[in-house]
Design an enzyme around this catalytic site. Structure first.
Site, PDB file in Angstrom:
ATOM      1  CG  ASP A  44      -0.430  -0.121   2.503  1.00 47.64           C
ATOM      2  OD1 ASP A  44       0.809  -0.179   2.613  1.00 47.64           O
ATOM      3  OD2 ASP A  44      -1.211  -0.148   3.484  1.00 47.64           O
ATOM      4  CB  SER A  45       4.551   1.736  -0.437  1.00 43.82           C
ATOM      5  OG  SER A  45       4.698   0.552  -1.201  1.00 43.82           O
ATOM      6  CG  ASP A  83       0.520  -4.029   2.223  1.00 43.40           C
ATOM      7  OD1 ASP A  83       0.674  -4.826   3.164  1.00 43.40           O
ATOM      8  OD2 ASP A  83       1.386  -3.197   1.884  1.00 43.40           O
ATOM      9  CE  LYS A 111       3.556  -5.921   3.526  1.00 41.33           C
ATOM     10  NZ  LYS A 111       3.173  -4.788   4.391  1.00 41.33           N
ATOM     11  CD  GLU A 113       1.048  -1.419   7.964  1.00 38.35           C
ATOM     12  OE1 GLU A 113       0.802  -0.621   8.896  1.00 38.35           O
ATOM     13  OE2 GLU A 113       1.409  -1.053   6.824  1.00 38.35           O
ATOM     14  CD  GLU A 180       8.282  -0.007   7.048  1.00 38.33           C
ATOM     15  OE1 GLU A 180       7.360  -0.782   6.704  1.00 38.33           O
ATOM     16  OE2 GLU A 180       8.414   1.133   6.567  1.00 38.33           O
TER      17      GLU A 180
HETATM   18  O1  KIV Z   1       3.609  -1.028   1.510  1.00 39.52           O
HETATM   19  C1  KIV Z   1       4.743  -1.490   1.343  1.00 39.52           C
HETATM   20  O2  KIV Z   1       5.380  -1.320   0.290  1.00 39.52           O
HETATM   21  C2  KIV Z   1       5.334  -2.254   2.423  1.00 39.52           C
HETATM   22  C3  KIV Z   1       6.796  -2.537   2.344  1.00 39.52           C
HETATM   23  C4  KIV Z   1       7.569  -1.310   2.535  1.00 39.52           C
HETATM   24  C5  KIV Z   1       7.199  -3.611   3.266  1.00 39.52           C
HETATM   25  O3  KIV Z   1       4.672  -2.577   3.345  1.00 39.52           O
END
Ligand code: KIV
Length: 256
Positions: A44-45, A83, A111, A113, A180
């Protein structure tokens, strides 16, 4: 478990360090897949480096689904992990139903958090047959509450909590865990304590793999370069130069 993920399960025992990169679109996914990257992460970056949001807390489920489909079309070999965006997994039921939507869009795993606090949600998703990569340490979806991207595990108490988070996500069934911005010595201890692979970002060399945002690796987001990034290319500069040269030629009456 999808066959693309099976190799990851034995990677730690084989001493194979996992190389994970983010991808958000078809050509990038295809290039990284062809390059032999072990896992493509639709992070989600996306919000920060592709959609122009201030951080990942603005990203929606619909946006993740859209980009997952594009990446899945480009990834012929590597597993695609996606994510769950903020507020798409507030309850175990919601976590399972949104994970299913991402799998239908082409993800092989999801994924999320959180550590101890999210163990029940991880169990619910894995119980539904969907593999989960966990994410502990600095949690970008909490960046606004935290007031920035801060290093974790600085005190013995904080290090102990990180270890508890890591053990909780392993027990809940996660097949790997991103760490992270964790102090390198804490990341080493956690990695040694787990059976599942740890994937570090800004957490030192002793994790079982490393992940980077592709834009940070190739210099495609020059306006913010995290401290841990060590760009190996200058794609942003190459685009600027090509665009400026094209513009100058067109302005000069050429048909480049
Ligand atoms: O959102 C993302 O790209 C991430 C990575 C930085 C691990 O969670």
């Amino acid at each position: 478990m999808n066959s693309r993920l099976e190799l990851l399960l034995t990677a730690k025992a084989r001493g194979h360090k996992l190389a994970v990169l983010t991808a958000y679109d078809y050509p990038t996914a295809r290039l990284l897949d062809e390059a032999g990257v072990d896992v493509l992460l639709v992070g989600d970056s996306l919000g920060n480096v592709v959609l122009g949001y201030p951080d990942s807390t603005f990203v929606t489920m619909d946006e993740m689904l859209h980009h997952t489909r594009a990446v899945a079309r480009g990834a012929q070999r590597a597993p695609v992990v996606v994510d769950l965006p903020i507020h798409s997994y507030d309850t175990p039921e919601q976590a399972v139903s949104n994970s299913r939507r991402l799998i239908e869009a082409g993800a092989h795993a999801v994924k999320l958090e959180g550590g101890v606090s999210h163990a029940a949600r991880i169990s619910a998703i894995t119980g539904a047959g969907i593999p989960v990569m966990a994410h502990i340490g600095m949690l970008p979806q909490s960046v606004r509450e935290e007031g920035g991207y801060k290093v974790k595990g600085k005190t013995p108490e904080a290090a102990q909590l990180l270890l508890e988070d890591a053990l909780a996500v392993e027990t809940a069934g996660a097949f790997s865990v991103v760490m992270e911005l964790v102090k390198p010595e804490v990341a080493r201890t956690v990695s040694a304590a787990l059976r599942i692979p740890t994937i570090g970002i800004g957490s030192g060399p002793d994790c079982d793999g490393q992940v980077l945002v592709i834009h940070d690796l190739v210099g495609l987001f020059p306006w913010f370069v995290p401290k841990h990034a060590n760009p190996l290319a200058s794609v942003g500069e190459a685009i600027r130069e090509a665009a400026a040269s094209f513009t100058a030629r067109v302005h000069g009456g050429e048909n480049p």
